[in-house]
Every structure is written in C-alpha cells, then in structure tokens.
Write an enzyme that holds these catalytic residues in place. Sequence first.
Site, short mmCIF file in Angstrom:
data_model
loop_
_atom_site.label_atom_id
_atom_site.label_comp_id
_atom_site.label_asym_id
_atom_site.label_seq_id
_atom_site.Cartn_x
_atom_site.Cartn_y
_atom_site.Cartn_z
CB CYS A 85 -25.33 6.16 20.62
SG CYS A 85 -26.10 6.22 18.98
CB CYS A 132 -31.33 1.99 16.72
SG CYS A 132 -31.99 3.54 17.38
CB CYS A 144 -28.30 -1.21 18.99
SG CYS A 144 -26.91 -0.06 18.88
CB CYS A 174 -32.97 3.32 25.00
SG CYS A 174 -34.52 4.12 25.44
#
Length: 253
Positions: free
Chosen positions: A130, A211, A214, A237
């Site tokens: 993702c 985000c 998360c 990330c």
Amino acid sequence: MAPRDATALALDPENALREEAQALNAQYGELDTPKLLETALHRLYPGKIALVSSFGAESAVLLHLLSEVDASAPVLFVDTRKLFGETLRYRETLVARFGLTGVRTITPDDDELAEADPQGALWLKDPDRCCHLRKVLPLDRALNGFDAWMTGRKRFQSSTRSKLELFEVAEGRIKINPLANWSVEDLKDYAARLDLPPHPLVAQGFPSIGCMPCTDKVAPGEDARAGRWRGADKVECGIHLPTHGREIDGSGI
C-alpha cells in the site's frame, strides 16, 4: 552548480554520488540551516532541487525556513488519498501563511489503484505494498528532472535515523536533511518564537502523522513514531529506504 564529475558519474554513478555527498558534508556540514538551504537551492542545485514535505507534525519549521529563503521553491506533497482531513487543511493553512507558491500535490496513479487496490483496503492485508503504491511510486515519478531533494528528517526521531548525515545518496540523487541535527527543543523554540501554527492532531496525541488508517495515538513515554503502523514490523513507508522506487519495501517523510 553541484560539484559533479561527469566522467566519474558515467563510469560509476553510485560511487561518484557517495563521494559527492561526502565532499558536501565536509564543505557545508557546519552551515546553519538558513545558509544551508540558500546554498542548496541557489548554488548547488538551482532549479534542480525540491523539498518533499508531508505537512505533518513537525513540518512547519522547515517549510517556514524554506519560505524565508525562496517561497517559490518546489515542494512535493504526496496525497495518498488516505490522509487525515486535518493534514489536507493544514497544508492549505501553511501554504497561505508562508506564501508558498511552488507546492505540487502528487497522487497515486488511478489505473494502478484500480488494479492493485480497487476496494481501498490494501493497507489491511499488505501495508508495505500500500505504501509503495500510494507513496513511493508517486514520489519517484515526481522526482524526475530533479538532481537532489530535501526532507524534514531528524536524528532524534528514531533509531533508524540516529546517524543521519546532512547530505546522503538516494536513488541516483543527493538527498539533503537540513534539520538532521535539530533537537525537539530546537523545533519547539523556533515554532514558539515565530508563532507557527501546529498540526491540529498533535494536541490530540499524534506526534507523528501519516495516513489515517495506519496512524495511532501515542501514549506518554512512547517513542514519537510508535503510533505509525502499530503492531506491524514496519517503521518507514519506503520513501527513505535504499530500494525507494524499485520494489515493494515497506518503508516516511
């Protein structure tokens, strides 16, 4: 111009860039942050450098410093389409407050999302992929045409960032960390002195903001990034890992 040796770059580009970063650290490592920004923007990489900003919890300081040197400098903001609404509104607040005219909002590719994450729930089963889809690949594309980029990372943020250099190498470019040696107190003092607006989620217990799905609140005494991908074996990330842009790696701005 940046101190690049065209022949060395052609023969061994990664090694040449590492040597360039070492030379830059030796020559400019003692500059204060405003002078470092001015040097990077106007002497080393004029027209070929961008600041990458998440407009997160600690972003206001570097964005303000940048605006004092060159408010028109490119600022790349990756909107993953999973961000808090507070972050999107905070971006607009800082852009207006600092007079930033070079902010570019980068988004994931619609076709890639349709294929890999049609339901928008990829973060539940594969957060690494993702992140790669929504952050790493869009930024990799946005950096085309730039020789260098800047981040807001600091050494105090985590063990993986404790040895940050001001100049380093990432994906065939020089990466600059102007705030690498700033402390928490330095940031607070600067923000208070200039009355910089804080990210609205910080007061609610979010010292590090990514985000929405998360990012969790952080309890007193926890590491500032403990709320990022809580419960997962994941601390970045992907943007700041060596494999940025090349593979699904699971690595923040």
